[in-house]
Scaffold this active site. Structure first.
Site, PDB file in Angstrom:
ATOM      1  N   ASP A  46      39.465  41.953  41.091  1.00 19.03           N
ATOM      2  CA  ASP A  46      39.252  43.816  40.955  1.00 19.03           C
ATOM      3  C   ASP A  46      37.937  44.479  41.611  1.00 19.03           C
ATOM      4  OD1 ASP A  46      41.851  44.209  40.519  1.00 19.03           O
ATOM      5  OD2 ASP A  46      41.774  44.734  38.220  1.00 19.03           O
TER       6      ASP A  46
HETATM    7  P1  NAP Z   1      40.492  39.738  37.461  1.00 18.17           P
HETATM    8  O1  NAP Z   1      40.540  41.469  39.123  1.00 18.17           O
HETATM    9  O2  NAP Z   1      41.540  39.833  36.581  1.00 18.17           O
HETATM   10  O3  NAP Z   1      40.961  38.188  39.259  1.00 18.17           O
HETATM   11  C1  NAP Z   1      40.165  37.022  38.570  1.00 18.17           C
HETATM   12  C2  NAP Z   1      40.687  36.265  39.884  1.00 18.17           C
HETATM   13  O4  NAP Z   1      40.827  35.227  39.379  1.00 18.17           O
HETATM   14  C3  NAP Z   1      42.692  36.440  40.074  1.00 18.17           C
HETATM   15  O5  NAP Z   1      42.681  37.197  41.410  1.00 18.17           O
HETATM   16  C4  NAP Z   1      42.995  34.807  39.779  1.00 18.17           C
HETATM   17  O6  NAP Z   1      43.337  34.717  41.382  1.00 18.17           O
HETATM   18  C5  NAP Z   1      41.648  34.567  40.359  1.00 18.17           C
HETATM   19  N1  NAP Z   1      41.855  32.837  39.089  1.00 18.17           N
HETATM   20  C6  NAP Z   1      41.913  32.479  37.880  1.00 18.17           C
HETATM   21  N2  NAP Z   1      41.985  31.416  37.199  1.00 18.17           N
HETATM   22  C7  NAP Z   1      41.310  31.152  38.141  1.00 18.17           C
HETATM   23  C8  NAP Z   1      40.703  29.606  38.743  1.00 18.17           C
HETATM   24  N3  NAP Z   1      40.897  28.718  37.438  1.00 18.17           N
HETATM   25  N4  NAP Z   1      39.973  29.461  39.738  1.00 18.17           N
HETATM   26  C9  NAP Z   1      39.465  30.255  40.985  1.00 18.17           C
HETATM   27  N5  NAP Z   1      39.743  31.271  40.592  1.00 18.17           N
HETATM   28  C10 NAP Z   1      40.892  31.781  39.567  1.00 18.17           C
HETATM   29  O7  NAP Z   1      38.757  39.962  37.258  1.00 18.17           O
HETATM   30  P2  NAP Z   1      37.872  40.520  37.965  1.00 18.17           P
HETATM   31  O8  NAP Z   1      37.137  41.108  39.393  1.00 18.17           O
HETATM   32  O9  NAP Z   1      36.743  39.621  37.488  1.00 18.17           O
HETATM   33  O10 NAP Z   1      37.573  41.910  37.045  1.00 18.17           O
HETATM   34  C11 NAP Z   1      38.127  42.127  35.936  1.00 18.17           C
HETATM   35  C12 NAP Z   1      39.035  43.081  35.687  1.00 18.17           C
HETATM   36  O11 NAP Z   1      38.717  43.270  34.429  1.00 18.17           O
HETATM   37  C13 NAP Z   1      38.951  44.449  35.722  1.00 18.17           C
HETATM   38  O12 NAP Z   1      40.037  45.159  36.681  1.00 18.17           O
HETATM   39  C14 NAP Z   1      37.910  45.275  35.361  1.00 18.17           C
HETATM   40  O13 NAP Z   1      37.887  46.959  35.610  1.00 18.17           O
HETATM   41  C15 NAP Z   1      38.969  44.500  34.041  1.00 18.17           C
HETATM   42  N6  NAP Z   1      38.074  44.937  32.136  1.00 18.17           N
HETATM   43  C16 NAP Z   1      36.750  44.689  32.261  1.00 18.17           C
HETATM   44  C17 NAP Z   1      36.563  44.333  31.369  1.00 18.17           C
HETATM   45  C18 NAP Z   1      35.188  43.545  30.785  1.00 18.17           C
HETATM   46  O14 NAP Z   1      34.773  44.183  29.831  1.00 18.17           O
HETATM   47  N7  NAP Z   1      34.513  43.123  31.463  1.00 18.17           N
HETATM   48  C19 NAP Z   1      37.206  45.481  30.536  1.00 18.17           C
HETATM   49  C20 NAP Z   1      38.084  46.243  30.666  1.00 18.17           C
HETATM   50  C21 NAP Z   1      38.758  45.902  31.591  1.00 18.17           C
HETATM   51  P3  NAP Z   1      44.907  32.858  41.264  1.00 18.17           P
HETATM   52  O15 NAP Z   1      45.448  33.511  40.101  1.00 18.17           O
HETATM   53  O16 NAP Z   1      45.375  33.888  42.747  1.00 18.17           O
HETATM   54  O17 NAP Z   1      43.752  31.815  40.756  1.00 18.17           O
END
Ligand code: NAP
Length: 470
Positions: free
Chosen positions: A397
């Site tokens: 994301d």
């Molecule tokens: P993400 O959008 O959750 O994407 C994570 C990606 O990691 C997935 O597409 C997954 O694809 C891949 N993945 C999972 N396990 C893996 C592994 N072992 N090896 C390689 N790839 C792997 O993560 P993000 O880009 O960090 O975004 C964070 C999200 O959380 C945002 O939407 C944000 O708004 C939300 N959020 C974060 C917080 C905060 O405080 N950080 C708070 C509220 C909301 P595959 O399954 O194909 O591997």
């Protein structure tokens, strides 16, 4: 007698001076600790100062003149330390968000129980102001306890992570809230109405559950930060009830910093607190797929290694997948192998990458990645046009260009790390899995992007090995 000896004797005879002195020191340490936590360079020191503040507060409390039952307090200290030690040893880094939620629940239940005990012992003797603080303490403590436990369950996967919603839910929540408020107002004027007071606490517990179940698991960090702020306010209210300055200061710091953090996280996702609390993000409705199309281009490990080895500048963009794969050491190993070849390495950190604030910073610090290589989103974005390879490690994301380019996307307006402006992008992920928002990511279909499938830790280790052989 010498004046200094007299002064020392006076202080020893009046343990409250020691208590107030240590509380003052603890308050200063808490403030300095919080300040230190605002930057990765000083975060470790900030944490240490806050710990020292907590130790000073505990030691100071032993000098409280009303203190009885030392054996119970020591037993509580030992038990609490053992639980804390267990957390430190057995809870993995990836489970840190749920561990934090559990800590909030413990803090909140403590505030709630102190409030109930105080009401039972001295309810009728307390002033109206103190009774109000006590009621607030119990309500906030109760709702934070169950809210945090639900948040913990959702993050751990023991409770369904998707929002649990039903028709008229918000009316039911309002009903519970006003019933709780009614009990609070009644008990203010009737300090002997023990049953009503208990009913207020039970409604608080119920309200905590109802408040958090409609929220999706990925929004839990914002919810937790809000609950953290409620727990802090409950502690501050406890301070007013007990006439305890350190609780007032620490609780207020906790309350307001938690609230500010929630606002910052919402800002980083371009969402409002209302949208997080009542929007049901992550439900089937919100999973509407934004436009994508085209095909994804796969790259072999060898080709990826060659591209990296002959690059001048490489930017790693870690995301939640780095945390689940525990790939922080592997990414550091690959970065070191590239640095040995003279490649410039930088890391681009999105404020909400992962599942809790500072998630990536914590993981990369664990792998001893130098702070000087960590760049915030606003700093790294202008660097992409001059970046040869952007390596996306389990992020989705936070690198989704739809947030920037598609005004109809559910994440439209969320600031992103603009890896698609780099000369070449390599995305490390296991397969076609989506990110937290459940949206398709057009980045993966762009000509500039190559997909390298596999677990991030394994892929990075293989890449590091290949680079050494190039
Ligand atoms: P993400 O959008 O959750 O994407 C994570 C990606 O990691 C997935 O597409 C997954 O694809 C891949 N993945 C999972 N396990 C893996 C592994 N072992 N090896 C390689 N790839 C792997 O993560 P993000 O880009 O960090 O975004 C964070 C999200 O959380 C945002 O939407 C944000 O708004 C939300 N959020 C974060 C917080 C905060 O405080 N950080 C708070 C509220 C909301 P595959 O399954 O194909 O591997």
């Amino acid at each position: 007698m010498e004046p200094t000896t007299q002064a020392i004797e006076h202080v020893v005879r009046h343990p409250n001076y020691i208590l107030e002195g240590t509380y003052l020191v603890a308050s200063i340490l808490f403030i300095l600790g919080l300040k230190g936590l605002s930057h990765p360079d000083t975060a470790r020191r900030g944490m240490f100062l806050a710990e020292a503040g907590m130790a000073a507060a505990i030691i100071g409390t032993f000098f409280h003149q009303d203190l009885r039952f030392f054996s119970w307090i020591i037993a509580g200290l030992i038990l609490g330390s053992l639980v804390g030690l267990g957390f430190a040893v057995w809870v993995p880094m990836t489970a840190m968000p749920q561990r934090t939620a559990l800590s909030h629940a413990f803090g909140a239940i403590a505030a709630c129980l102190v409030g109930v005990a105080e009401f039972l012992m001295h309810g009728a003797e307390l002033s109206l102001f103190t009774r109000s603080a006590l009621g607030l303490e119990v309500m906030l403590g109760a709702l934070t306890t169950t809210g945090s436990l639900i948040a913990c369950g959702k993050l751990q996967g023991t409770i369904r992570g998707t929002p649990v919603q039903f028709k008229g839910q918000q009316y039911v929540n309002l009903l519970i809230f006003f019933a709780m408020l009614g009990c609070f107002i009644y008990s203010l004027n009737h300090p002997d109405a023990t049953l009503i007071f208990y009913a207020m606490a039970v409604l608080g517990l119920l309200f905590g559950v109802m408040l958090v179940v409609p929220i999706g698991s990925a929004d839990m960090p914002v919810v937790m930060s809000l609950l953290n702020s409620y727990a802090g306010l409950a502690a501050a209210a406890t301070g007013f009830v007990l006439g305890n300055n350190i609780l007032i200061i620490a609780g207020t710091l906790d309350g307001f910093s938690g609230f500010i953090l929630s606002i910052l996280m919402c800002k980083a996702m371009n969402r409002s607190i209302n949208n997080v609390l009542f929007g049901g993000f992550g439900s089937a409705k919100a999973h509407a797929t934004a436009g994508s199309g085209g095909t994804m281009h796969e790259i072999s490990l060898d080709d990826a290694a060659v591209r990296l080895a002959y690059a001048n500048k490489v930017v790693f963009v870690p995301g939640y997948g780095l945390a689940t794969a525990q790939a922080q050491h592997a990414v550091r190993e690959l970065a070191s192998a590239l640095e040995e070849r003279g490649v410039t390495i930088k890391y681009g950190i999105h404020p909400v990458a992962g599942r809790m604030p500072g998630h990536m910073n914590v993981l990369l610090a664990e792998a001893n990645v130098p702070y000087s290589e960590l760049y915030e989103m606003e700093q790294i974005n202008p660097e992409f046009p001059s970046t040869d390879v952007a390596v996306v490690v389990g992020a989705n994301d936070v690198v989704n260009p739809d947030a920037r380019d598609n005004p109809n996307s559910p994440i439209a307006g969320m600031p992103i790390i603009e890896v698609d402006r780099a000369r070449c992008v390599i995305v490390l992920k296991r397969g076609q899995g989506r990110g937290f928002s459940g949206l398709e990511n057009p980045l993966f279909f762009k000509d500039v992007t190559s997909m390298l499938y596999g677990d991030a830790k394994v892929t990075l280790a293989h890449l590091a090995q290949e680079i050494k052989n190039v």
